[in-house]
Write a protein that holds these residues in place. Sequence first.
Motif, PDB file in Angstrom:
ATOM      1  N   LYS A 126      46.969  38.602  26.446  1.00 43.19           N
ATOM      2  CA  LYS A 126      47.668  38.417  27.716  1.00 43.19           C
ATOM      3  C   LYS A 126      46.866  37.436  28.571  1.00 43.19           C
ATOM      4  CE  LYS A 126      50.830  39.901  30.759  1.00 43.19           C
ATOM      5  NZ  LYS A 126      51.139  38.613  31.360  1.00 43.19           N
ATOM      6  N   GLY A 127      47.481  36.337  28.936  1.00 46.35           N
ATOM      7  CA  GLY A 127      46.799  35.369  29.792  1.00 46.35           C
ATOM      8  C   GLY A 127      46.534  35.988  31.165  1.00 46.35           C
ATOM      9  N   GLY A 128      45.428  35.622  31.761  1.00 50.23           N
ATOM     10  CA  GLY A 128      45.143  36.071  33.119  1.00 50.23           C
ATOM     11  C   GLY A 128      44.792  37.546  33.241  1.00 50.23           C
ATOM     12  N   SER A 129      44.369  38.173  32.144  1.00 48.37           N
ATOM     13  CA  SER A 129      44.026  39.598  32.239  1.00 48.37           C
ATOM     14  C   SER A 129      42.595  39.811  32.736  1.00 48.37           C
ATOM     15  CB  SER A 129      44.241  40.292  30.890  1.00 48.37           C
ATOM     16  OG  SER A 129      43.398  39.719  29.914  1.00 48.37           O
ATOM     17  N   GLY A 130      41.905  38.726  33.024  1.00 53.33           N
ATOM     18  CA  GLY A 130      40.560  38.850  33.606  1.00 53.33           C
ATOM     19  C   GLY A 130      39.439  38.690  32.588  1.00 53.33           C
ATOM     20  N   LYS A 131      39.743  38.127  31.426  1.00 52.20           N
ATOM     21  CA  LYS A 131      38.716  37.961  30.387  1.00 52.20           C
ATOM     22  C   LYS A 131      37.554  37.096  30.883  1.00 52.20           C
ATOM     23  CE  LYS A 131      41.838  36.206  27.584  1.00 52.20           C
ATOM     24  NZ  LYS A 131      43.070  36.594  28.286  1.00 52.20           N
ATOM     25  N   THR A 132      37.901  35.901  31.397  1.00 51.00           N
ATOM     26  CA  THR A 132      36.845  34.958  31.772  1.00 51.00           C
ATOM     27  C   THR A 132      36.040  35.476  32.967  1.00 51.00           C
ATOM     28  OG1 THR A 132      38.166  33.157  30.897  1.00 51.00           O
ATOM     29  CG2 THR A 132      36.425  32.553  32.431  1.00 51.00           C
ATOM     30  N   THR A 133      36.729  36.068  33.937  1.00 54.04           N
ATOM     31  CA  THR A 133      36.038  36.633  35.101  1.00 54.04           C
ATOM     32  C   THR A 133      35.061  37.723  34.640  1.00 54.04           C
ATOM     33  OG1 THR A 133      38.022  36.196  36.405  1.00 54.04           O
ATOM     34  CG2 THR A 133      36.421  37.735  37.351  1.00 54.04           C
ATOM     35  N   THR A 134      35.513  38.562  33.722  1.00 55.97           N
ATOM     36  CA  THR A 134      34.660  39.636  33.192  1.00 55.97           C
ATOM     37  C   THR A 134      33.472  39.044  32.448  1.00 55.97           C
ATOM     38  OG1 THR A 134      36.609  41.042  32.923  1.00 55.97           O
ATOM     39  CG2 THR A 134      34.653  41.654  31.654  1.00 55.97           C
ATOM     40  N   PRO A 253      40.117  33.140  23.762  1.00 61.32           N
ATOM     41  CA  PRO A 253      41.332  32.547  24.321  1.00 61.32           C
ATOM     42  C   PRO A 253      42.454  33.596  24.382  1.00 61.32           C
ATOM     43  CG  PRO A 253      41.050  31.874  22.033  1.00 61.32           C
ATOM     44  CD  PRO A 253      39.843  32.679  22.393  1.00 61.32           C
ATOM     45  N   PRO A 254      43.488  33.329  25.196  1.00 59.87           N
ATOM     46  CA  PRO A 254      44.580  34.299  25.304  1.00 59.87           C
ATOM     47  C   PRO A 254      45.556  34.197  24.144  1.00 59.87           C
ATOM     48  CG  PRO A 254      44.941  32.496  26.825  1.00 59.87           C
ATOM     49  CD  PRO A 254      43.650  32.202  26.131  1.00 59.87           C
ATOM     50  N   GLN A 255      45.079  34.303  22.960  1.00 62.34           N
ATOM     51  CA  GLN A 255      45.959  34.298  21.793  1.00 62.34           C
ATOM     52  C   GLN A 255      45.254  34.990  20.649  1.00 62.34           C
ATOM     53  OE1 GLN A 255      46.327  30.083  21.789  1.00 62.34           O
ATOM     54  NE2 GLN A 255      44.820  29.783  20.194  1.00 62.34           N
ATOM     55  N   THR A 315      41.440  45.698  34.984  1.00 64.77           N
ATOM     56  CA  THR A 315      41.045  44.569  35.829  1.00 64.77           C
ATOM     57  C   THR A 315      42.042  44.370  36.980  1.00 64.77           C
ATOM     58  OG1 THR A 315      42.262  43.049  34.417  1.00 64.77           O
ATOM     59  CG2 THR A 315      39.929  43.317  33.935  1.00 64.77           C
ATOM     60  N   ARG A 316      41.551  43.694  38.011  1.00 64.59           N
ATOM     61  CA  ARG A 316      42.383  43.359  39.179  1.00 64.59           C
ATOM     62  C   ARG A 316      43.162  44.579  39.683  1.00 64.59           C
ATOM     63  NH1 ARG A 316      44.909  39.410  36.313  1.00 64.59           N
ATOM     64  NH2 ARG A 316      46.873  39.843  37.364  1.00 64.59           N
ATOM     65  N   TYR A 317      42.457  45.704  39.777  1.00 64.59           N
ATOM     66  CA  TYR A 317      43.100  46.968  40.112  1.00 64.59           C
ATOM     67  C   TYR A 317      43.228  47.143  41.627  1.00 64.59           C
ATOM     68  CZ  TYR A 317      43.758  52.081  40.218  1.00 64.59           C
ATOM     69  OH  TYR A 317      44.227  53.350  40.442  1.00 64.59           O
ATOM     70  N   MET A 344      37.657  47.442  37.514  1.00 68.67           N
ATOM     71  CA  MET A 344      37.348  46.276  38.340  1.00 68.67           C
ATOM     72  C   MET A 344      38.458  46.110  39.375  1.00 68.67           C
ATOM     73  SD  MET A 344      35.188  44.055  38.973  1.00 68.67           S
ATOM     74  CE  MET A 344      35.515  43.486  40.633  1.00 68.67           C
ATOM     75  N   LEU A 345      38.083  46.256  40.636  1.00 68.51           N
ATOM     76  CA  LEU A 345      39.075  46.153  41.709  1.00 68.51           C
ATOM     77  C   LEU A 345      39.506  44.710  41.920  1.00 68.51           C
ATOM     78  CD1 LEU A 345      37.620  48.495  44.479  1.00 68.51           C
ATOM     79  CD2 LEU A 345      39.283  49.039  42.687  1.00 68.51           C
ATOM     80  N   LYS A 346      40.740  44.559  42.361  1.00 62.70           N
ATOM     81  CA  LYS A 346      41.189  43.232  42.768  1.00 62.70           C
ATOM     82  C   LYS A 346      40.532  42.905  44.105  1.00 62.70           C
ATOM     83  CE  LYS A 346      45.212  40.499  43.838  1.00 62.70           C
ATOM     84  NZ  LYS A 346      46.639  40.370  43.789  1.00 62.70           N
ATOM     85  N   SER A 347      40.012  41.707  44.246  1.00 61.06           N
ATOM     86  CA  SER A 347      39.381  41.352  45.510  1.00 61.06           C
ATOM     87  C   SER A 347      39.506  39.857  45.787  1.00 61.06           C
ATOM     88  CB  SER A 347      37.897  41.723  45.473  1.00 61.06           C
ATOM     89  OG  SER A 347      37.247  41.181  46.603  1.00 61.06           O
ATOM     90  N   THR A 348      39.791  39.532  47.041  1.00 64.35           N
ATOM     91  CA  THR A 348      39.845  38.115  47.405  1.00 64.35           C
ATOM     92  C   THR A 348      38.454  37.490  47.301  1.00 64.35           C
ATOM     93  OG1 THR A 348      39.599  38.766  49.698  1.00 64.35           O
ATOM     94  CG2 THR A 348      41.830  38.253  48.960  1.00 64.35           C
TER      95      THR A 348
HETATM   96  N1  LIG Z   1      39.069  41.360  40.138  1.00 63.11           N
HETATM   97  C1  LIG Z   1      39.727  40.276  40.530  1.00 63.11           C
HETATM   98  N2  LIG Z   1      40.132  40.132  41.819  1.00 63.11           N
HETATM   99  C2  LIG Z   1      40.808  39.040  42.208  1.00 63.11           C
HETATM  100  N3  LIG Z   1      41.127  38.027  41.423  1.00 63.11           N
HETATM  101  C3  LIG Z   1      40.745  38.104  40.118  1.00 63.11           C
HETATM  102  C4  LIG Z   1      40.028  39.227  39.616  1.00 63.11           C
HETATM  103  N4  LIG Z   1      39.802  39.027  38.281  1.00 63.11           N
HETATM  104  C5  LIG Z   1      40.333  37.834  37.995  1.00 63.11           C
HETATM  105  N5  LIG Z   1      40.906  37.277  39.078  1.00 63.11           N
HETATM  106  C6  LIG Z   1      41.602  35.986  39.159  1.00 63.11           C
HETATM  107  O1  LIG Z   1      42.694  36.019  38.259  1.00 63.11           O
HETATM  108  C7  LIG Z   1      42.822  34.776  37.577  1.00 63.11           C
HETATM  109  C8  LIG Z   1      42.797  35.014  36.076  1.00 63.11           C
HETATM  110  O2  LIG Z   1      41.540  35.566  35.719  1.00 63.11           O
HETATM  111  P1  LIG Z   1      40.752  35.097  34.427  1.00 63.11           P
HETATM  112  O3  LIG Z   1      40.708  33.631  34.319  1.00 63.11           O
HETATM  113  O4  LIG Z   1      39.473  35.838  34.402  1.00 63.11           O
HETATM  114  O5  LIG Z   1      41.721  35.676  33.289  1.00 63.11           O
HETATM  115  P2  LIG Z   1      41.720  35.321  31.741  1.00 63.11           P
HETATM  116  O6  LIG Z   1      42.172  36.546  31.027  1.00 63.11           O
HETATM  117  O7  LIG Z   1      40.434  34.743  31.329  1.00 63.11           O
HETATM  118  O8  LIG Z   1      42.835  34.198  31.690  1.00 63.11           O
HETATM  119  P3  LIG Z   1      43.214  33.298  30.388  1.00 63.11           P
HETATM  120  O9  LIG Z   1      44.000  34.231  29.526  1.00 63.11           O
HETATM  121  O10 LIG Z   1      44.020  32.176  30.957  1.00 63.11           O
HETATM  122  O11 LIG Z   1      41.941  32.892  29.744  1.00 63.11           O
HETATM  123  C9  LIG Z   1      41.697  33.900  38.082  1.00 63.11           C
HETATM  124  O12 LIG Z   1      42.202  33.051  39.049  1.00 63.11           O
HETATM  125  C10 LIG Z   1      40.703  34.861  38.697  1.00 63.11           C
HETATM  126  O13 LIG Z   1      39.987  34.285  39.778  1.00 63.11           O
END
Ligand SMILES: Nc1ncnc2c1ncn2[C@@H]1O[C@H](COP(=O)(O)OP(=O)(O)OP(=O)(O)O)[C@@H](O)[C@H]1O
Length: 399
Positions: A126-134, A253-255, A315-317, A344-348
Amino acid sequence: MNAVAAQTKVGFDDTILAQGREISRRLNQLRIENFPPDAKKTLRQFSLAEAAYFLGVSTSNLKKLHLEGKGVEPTVHAGGRRSYSAEQIRELRRWLDQNGRSEVKKYVPSRRGNEKLQVIAVVNFKGGSGKTTTAAHLGQHLALTGHRVLSIDLDPQASLSALYGIQPELDHYLSIYEAIRYDDSRAPISTLIRPTNFPDLDIVPASLELQEYEYDTPLAMQKGNEGKLFFNRIVNALDEVDARYDVVVLDCPPQLGYLTLTALSAATSVLITVHPQMLDLMSMSQFLLMLGDIIKTVKQAGGDVDLDWFRYLITRYEPTDLPQAQMVGFMQSMLTPQMLKNEMLKSTAISDAGLTKQTLYEVERSAMNRATYDRAMESMEAVNSEIRELIHEAWGRIK
Ligand SMILES: Nc1ncnc2c1ncn2[C@@H]1O[C@H](COP(=O)(O)OP(=O)(O)OP(=O)(O)O)[C@@H](O)[C@H]1O
Ligand SMILES: [Mg+2]
């Protein structure tokens, strides 16, 4: 095909090629203006409280060391506030071990004896699930707490590389592709490793070229053994630098392609990131079903995914969002032994930091709303500390 259809087709590919080139050119221009290729990322100072926390000592003990002139000399600001660089925290760690009474080096947590290199893959298609941030924050947390960390960006989009201050396209850095490619141009991974702005944290960047691995692998599989054993390619590459690191973090990667599979085969543990929403959970269930089947095939081919642990990370809870809270409860009822206790809480604070290609550990607390920053950091630290404990448990260390 009639003439009009043919014309549309030609028009489409030519147009997107031209537009793709134009976007890339303009973006590069913007990036050069905002972040010149020779600009190196720097790192802020850490407060006395932060330094004490990362070292695992009390603030009063750290203050006392300074008053007695021991260890390192922090920067003292107006009003007596002290701050430490990441290098100083690292130096203090060594000083505390050398000058402490204990035989066991407890401040430098590097692996010893039979403790094996920990390779953590962060996955989910799933794209954008927070992998890279984590992955980004985990690598930095582990480095700040004294571990020697190598982060590997396996996503051709190179988001982790960018967050760590590396721009493969602009800087002409070689990517991890060079270490896993099938032709004669393969390079040892040691030649691809770059330092980051955090001591003890290195990265092997990604680049768009990495996508080639998805096409190369099925071709190599037809040709012979090297391809059939594709799942060993990261394991083999890491062999060379095994002794240099304690933990390797793989951002996938998201695949669910060959890159993710090769990462999983190299992994000693897996983090599956999931945002607690219905669609995300449905997608994750598909991911698990496909992955489970593929791993069975990989096993038949002689590979394996042999893990010390795996965990789901929410993530982003947003706990105040009822459907999300219900979804977390739903997941806990099914997946509890493998759910990380902390979400992991969602946070600005995180998304805002991301806008300037920074992490929570890099931004200045004073540049943000403090309560917002503190809440995000508390959540991040709870997650990362839990993962750190899992690593230490895998090494057989008792808590
Ligand atoms: N805990 C959080 N609170 C707020 N924003 C977040 C949080 N975690 C991630 N984000 C935001 O969500 C977006 C997607 O996060 P991230 O790039 O980590 O996901 P990803 O799973 O690596 O995406 P991809 O599948 O495209 O590689 C980013 O813009 C990131 O800043
Ligand atoms: Mg990513």
